[in-house]
Design a protein around this motif. Structure first.
Motif, PDB file in Angstrom:
ATOM      1  N   ASN A 102      40.798  15.540  25.036  1.00 52.91           N
ATOM      2  CA  ASN A 102      39.400  15.806  24.687  1.00 52.91           C
ATOM      3  C   ASN A 102      38.991  17.248  24.964  1.00 52.91           C
ATOM      4  O   ASN A 102      39.831  18.140  25.124  1.00 52.91           O
ATOM      5  CB  ASN A 102      38.473  14.798  25.369  1.00 52.91           C
ATOM      6  N   HIS A 103      37.687  17.474  25.029  1.00 52.35           N
ATOM      7  CA  HIS A 103      37.128  18.826  25.142  1.00 52.35           C
ATOM      8  C   HIS A 103      37.710  19.631  26.294  1.00 52.35           C
ATOM      9  O   HIS A 103      37.940  20.834  26.173  1.00 52.35           O
ATOM     10  CB  HIS A 103      35.607  18.737  25.273  1.00 52.35           C
ATOM     11  N   ALA A 104      37.943  18.982  27.445  1.00 53.15           N
ATOM     12  CA  ALA A 104      38.474  19.702  28.603  1.00 53.15           C
ATOM     13  C   ALA A 104      39.847  20.283  28.307  1.00 53.15           C
ATOM     14  O   ALA A 104      40.165  21.412  28.714  1.00 53.15           O
ATOM     15  CB  ALA A 104      38.538  18.763  29.807  1.00 53.15           C
ATOM     16  N   ASP A 105      40.662  19.525  27.592  1.00 52.28           N
ATOM     17  CA  ASP A 105      42.021  19.983  27.268  1.00 52.28           C
ATOM     18  C   ASP A 105      42.000  21.099  26.231  1.00 52.28           C
ATOM     19  O   ASP A 105      42.789  22.046  26.322  1.00 52.28           O
ATOM     20  CB  ASP A 105      42.838  18.792  26.766  1.00 52.28           C
ATOM     21  N   PHE A 106      41.087  21.009  25.270  1.00 54.40           N
ATOM     22  CA  PHE A 106      40.963  22.086  24.288  1.00 54.40           C
ATOM     23  C   PHE A 106      40.514  23.382  24.966  1.00 54.40           C
ATOM     24  O   PHE A 106      41.082  24.451  24.713  1.00 54.40           O
ATOM     25  CB  PHE A 106      39.972  21.692  23.187  1.00 54.40           C
ATOM     26  N   PHE A 107      39.503  23.295  25.826  1.00 54.06           N
ATOM     27  CA  PHE A 107      39.036  24.517  26.473  1.00 54.06           C
ATOM     28  C   PHE A 107      40.112  25.109  27.378  1.00 54.06           C
ATOM     29  O   PHE A 107      40.232  26.338  27.483  1.00 54.06           O
ATOM     30  CB  PHE A 107      37.768  24.250  27.279  1.00 54.06           C
ATOM     31  N   ALA A 108      40.913  24.277  28.015  1.00 55.68           N
ATOM     32  CA  ALA A 108      41.966  24.763  28.915  1.00 55.68           C
ATOM     33  C   ALA A 108      42.992  25.622  28.187  1.00 55.68           C
ATOM     34  O   ALA A 108      43.668  26.446  28.804  1.00 55.68           O
ATOM     35  CB  ALA A 108      42.667  23.586  29.598  1.00 55.68           C
ATOM     36  N   GLU A 109      43.095  25.455  26.872  1.00 51.25           N
ATOM     37  CA  GLU A 109      44.061  26.234  26.104  1.00 51.25           C
ATOM     38  C   GLU A 109      43.441  27.428  25.386  1.00 51.25           C
ATOM     39  O   GLU A 109      44.148  28.189  24.719  1.00 51.25           O
ATOM     40  CB  GLU A 109      44.786  25.316  25.116  1.00 51.25           C
ATOM     41  N   CYS A 110      42.113  27.596  25.508  1.00 55.20           N
ATOM     42  CA  CYS A 110      41.447  28.720  24.850  1.00 55.20           C
ATOM     43  C   CYS A 110      41.605  30.003  25.663  1.00 55.20           C
ATOM     44  O   CYS A 110      41.578  29.972  26.896  1.00 55.20           O
ATOM     45  CB  CYS A 110      39.959  28.427  24.672  1.00 55.20           C
ATOM     46  N   ARG A 111      41.754  31.092  24.943  1.00 59.16           N
ATOM     47  CA  ARG A 111      41.792  32.412  25.581  1.00 59.16           C
ATOM     48  C   ARG A 111      40.415  33.061  25.473  1.00 59.16           C
ATOM     49  O   ARG A 111      39.622  32.711  24.597  1.00 59.16           O
ATOM     50  CB  ARG A 111      42.835  33.298  24.890  1.00 59.16           C
ATOM     51  N   PRO A 112      40.125  34.016  26.346  1.00 60.93           N
ATOM     52  CA  PRO A 112      38.845  34.726  26.240  1.00 60.93           C
ATOM     53  C   PRO A 112      38.753  35.488  24.919  1.00 60.93           C
ATOM     54  O   PRO A 112      39.786  35.900  24.380  1.00 60.93           O
ATOM     55  CB  PRO A 112      38.882  35.691  27.428  1.00 60.93           C
ATOM     56  N   PRO A 113      37.537  35.667  24.391  1.00 62.94           N
ATOM     57  CA  PRO A 113      36.278  35.143  24.923  1.00 62.94           C
ATOM     58  C   PRO A 113      36.073  33.691  24.512  1.00 62.94           C
ATOM     59  O   PRO A 113      36.299  33.325  23.355  1.00 62.94           O
ATOM     60  CB  PRO A 113      35.234  36.061  24.286  1.00 62.94           C
ATOM     61  N   ALA A 114      35.672  32.879  25.484  1.00 59.53           N
ATOM     62  CA  ALA A 114      35.445  31.472  25.209  1.00 59.53           C
ATOM     63  C   ALA A 114      34.362  30.960  26.152  1.00 59.53           C
ATOM     64  O   ALA A 114      34.215  31.457  27.273  1.00 59.53           O
ATOM     65  CB  ALA A 114      36.729  30.665  25.399  1.00 59.53           C
ATOM     66  N   CYS A 115      33.610  29.983  25.696  1.00 62.19           N
ATOM     67  CA  CYS A 115      32.609  29.361  26.555  1.00 62.19           C
ATOM     68  C   CYS A 115      32.639  27.854  26.376  1.00 62.19           C
ATOM     69  O   CYS A 115      33.119  27.339  25.354  1.00 62.19           O
ATOM     70  CB  CYS A 115      31.214  29.937  26.320  1.00 62.19           C
ATOM     71  N   TYR A 116      32.106  27.160  27.375  1.00 61.80           N
ATOM     72  CA  TYR A 116      32.309  25.715  27.492  1.00 61.80           C
ATOM     73  C   TYR A 116      31.059  25.091  28.084  1.00 61.80           C
ATOM     74  O   TYR A 116      30.554  25.539  29.112  1.00 61.80           O
ATOM     75  CB  TYR A 116      33.506  25.494  28.414  1.00 61.80           C
ATOM     76  N   PHE A 117      30.550  24.073  27.397  1.00 59.45           N
ATOM     77  CA  PHE A 117      29.386  23.331  27.869  1.00 59.45           C
ATOM     78  C   PHE A 117      29.699  21.844  27.798  1.00 59.45           C
ATOM     79  O   PHE A 117      30.239  21.368  26.792  1.00 59.45           O
ATOM     80  CB  PHE A 117      28.167  23.608  26.980  1.00 59.45           C
ATOM     81  N   VAL A 118      29.326  21.104  28.848  1.00 62.82           N
ATOM     82  CA  VAL A 118      29.469  19.649  28.836  1.00 62.82           C
ATOM     83  C   VAL A 118      28.115  19.034  29.166  1.00 62.82           C
ATOM     84  O   VAL A 118      27.543  19.311  30.221  1.00 62.82           O
ATOM     85  CB  VAL A 118      30.534  19.162  29.839  1.00 62.82           C
ATOM     86  N   ALA A 119      27.612  18.204  28.246  1.00 65.37           N
ATOM     87  CA  ALA A 119      26.347  17.490  28.451  1.00 65.37           C
ATOM     88  C   ALA A 119      26.646  16.194  29.195  1.00 65.37           C
ATOM     89  O   ALA A 119      27.401  15.351  28.706  1.00 65.37           O
ATOM     90  CB  ALA A 119      25.677  17.210  27.118  1.00 65.37           C
ATOM     91  N   LYS A 156      28.746  20.884  33.097  1.00 66.17           N
ATOM     92  CA  LYS A 156      29.646  22.039  33.274  1.00 66.17           C
ATOM     93  C   LYS A 156      29.246  23.152  32.332  1.00 66.17           C
ATOM     94  O   LYS A 156      28.913  22.917  31.169  1.00 66.17           O
ATOM     95  CB  LYS A 156      31.093  21.620  33.004  1.00 66.17           C
ATOM     96  N   VAL A 157      29.267  24.377  32.848  1.00 66.61           N
ATOM     97  CA  VAL A 157      29.080  25.591  32.050  1.00 66.61           C
ATOM     98  C   VAL A 157      30.125  26.580  32.520  1.00 66.61           C
ATOM     99  O   VAL A 157      30.185  26.900  33.715  1.00 66.61           O
ATOM    100  CB  VAL A 157      27.678  26.180  32.199  1.00 66.61           C
ATOM    101  N   GLU A 158      30.962  27.051  31.624  1.00 67.42           N
ATOM    102  CA  GLU A 158      32.013  28.002  32.010  1.00 67.42           C
ATOM    103  C   GLU A 158      32.190  29.026  30.907  1.00 67.42           C
ATOM    104  O   GLU A 158      32.243  28.672  29.719  1.00 67.42           O
ATOM    105  CB  GLU A 158      33.319  27.266  32.285  1.00 67.42           C
ATOM    106  N   PHE A 159      32.320  30.287  31.302  1.00 73.27           N
ATOM    107  CA  PHE A 159      32.557  31.374  30.341  1.00 73.27           C
ATOM    108  C   PHE A 159      33.831  32.114  30.732  1.00 73.27           C
ATOM    109  O   PHE A 159      34.055  32.399  31.910  1.00 73.27           O
ATOM    110  CB  PHE A 159      31.376  32.358  30.361  1.00 73.27           C
ATOM    111  N   LEU A 160      34.639  32.406  29.735  1.00 77.55           N
ATOM    112  CA  LEU A 160      35.799  33.278  29.908  1.00 77.55           C
ATOM    113  C   LEU A 160      35.487  34.574  29.170  1.00 77.55           C
ATOM    114  O   LEU A 160      35.552  34.628  27.941  1.00 77.55           O
ATOM    115  CB  LEU A 160      37.062  32.647  29.318  1.00 77.55           C
ATOM    116  N   PRO A 161      35.075  35.629  29.889  1.00 76.22           N
ATOM    117  CA  PRO A 161      34.629  36.865  29.215  1.00 76.22           C
ATOM    118  C   PRO A 161      35.795  37.608  28.554  1.00 76.22           C
ATOM    119  O   PRO A 161      36.936  37.425  28.893  1.00 76.22           O
ATOM    120  CB  PRO A 161      34.022  37.669  30.354  1.00 76.22           C
TER     121      PRO A 161
END
Length: 321
Positions: free
Chosen positions: A226-243, A316-321
């Motif tokens: 799911n979303h957590a696994d997709f974000f874990a493989e993203c390189r910067p710049p990337a941002c992540y929000f979980v409602a 969760k809110v996370e940014f990879l600058p």
């Protein structure tokens, strides 16, 4: 990220924008003579489309290709794509299939064909004063459509893309039933920061997506794919929000018709109402597109630094600058 250059706030993206957004349905190339005659000046698209566009003011607007979720209709996203369009974007939502099995290859190829059709056909389907800016092109997808959007951006379509994407948005993306049970072609590699996308990415997740509605059905966005696994493989710049308290289908329209529409309320764990999650997803999409297509990062930075303005509680809110 480009510097902020327009007077915007974080909260305005969650409200309807200043443009009147209209919807237009367009049949695919294999259609009836009567339907073709109604739009004779345009090159017909390879798949049926639902297009949202700003209708009440002339201008040139960035374009977002939006891919629907598994066995869903593009019309189920009408309120969401109108929200995005009201902020000055043309949204093109193809109906990639009606019935599909586990293999996503055909829908990835259909999404590529639709994208390659845009330069020759999109402008002819819009009012003359609405000009699509295909130099500012993004792709988004929800659920299995999110997986297809990542696959498209990663070059997994049989036909190469004729247009480059400038941004990628995954809305609660899902890559199968479980780790090791990915639908073909697999997208997740389980290697951190392995996606070589060459573009900024935002991933939006649902806190209830990995919770089963009842024991008879699997979770709609299972852990491991799911979303957590997709974000874990993203390189910067990337941002992540979980409602936190909203489900996998809570960004759909309030009313989704037919058996499939009724099923959207039965198969996945839902929040108390769809409207807050839909406004949140729409706002994140607008803020992200403003930042990376238009050079206005005020709303996106406002979400990062003061996310209490969001209409949902964020887990969760996370940014990879």
């Amino acid at each position: 990220m480009p510097p902020s250059c327009f007077p915007t706030t974080a909260s305005d993206v969650f409200e309807i924008g200043k443009y009147k957004a209209e919807l237009r349905r367009v049949e695919a190339s294999a259609t009836s003579p009567a339907a073709t005659a109604s739009c004779a000046t345009a090159d017909r698209p390879p798949k049926p489309l639902l297009i949202a566009f700003p209708a009440d003011a002339p201008g040139e607007f960035p374009v977002l290709v939006f891919l629907h979720g598994y066995l869903l209709y593009n019309s189920f996203y009408s309120q969401l794509i109108r929200h995005v369009s009201s902020h000055g974007f043309v949204v093109v939502a193809p109906q990639l299939y009606t019935v599909a099995g586990p293999d996503t290859t055909d829908e990835i190829n259909s999404a590529a064909a639709t994208t390659n059709w845009l330069p020759r056909g999109l402008a002819g389907l819009l009012p003359p004063q609405v000009r699509p800016n295909l130099a500012k092109l993004a792709v988004a997808g929800h659920s299995r459509g999110g997986k297809a959007a990542f696959a498209l951006a990663l070059g997994k379509s049989a036909t190469p893309l004729a247009l480059p994407f400038s941004a990628l948005l995954g809305i609660d993306p899902v890559d199968g039933m479980d780790k090791g049970k990915q639908t073909p072609p697999p997208v997740l590699t389980y290697a951190p920061r392995s996606f070589d996308l060459g573009m900024p990415v935002v991933v939006v997740g649902s806190g209830l997506g990995e919770v089963r509605k009842n024991p008879l059905f699997p979770a709609c966005a299972p852990r491991g794919v799911n979303h957590a696994d997709f974000f874990a493989e993203c390189r910067p710049p990337a941002c992540y929000f979980v409602a936190e308290k909203y489900g996998h289908l809570d960004m759909l329209d309030d009313e989704t018709e037919g058996l499939r529409g009724k099923a959207t309320y039965c198969l996945c764990k839902n929040g108390r109402a769809r409207e807050p999650m839909r406004r949140f997803v729409g706002g994140v999409v607008v803020a992200f597109l403003r930042a990376y297509l238009e050079g206005d990062d005020a709303a996106l930075m406002g979400l990062r630094d003061g996310h209490e303005v969001a209409p949902v509680e964020l887990q969760k809110v996370e940014f990879l600058p």
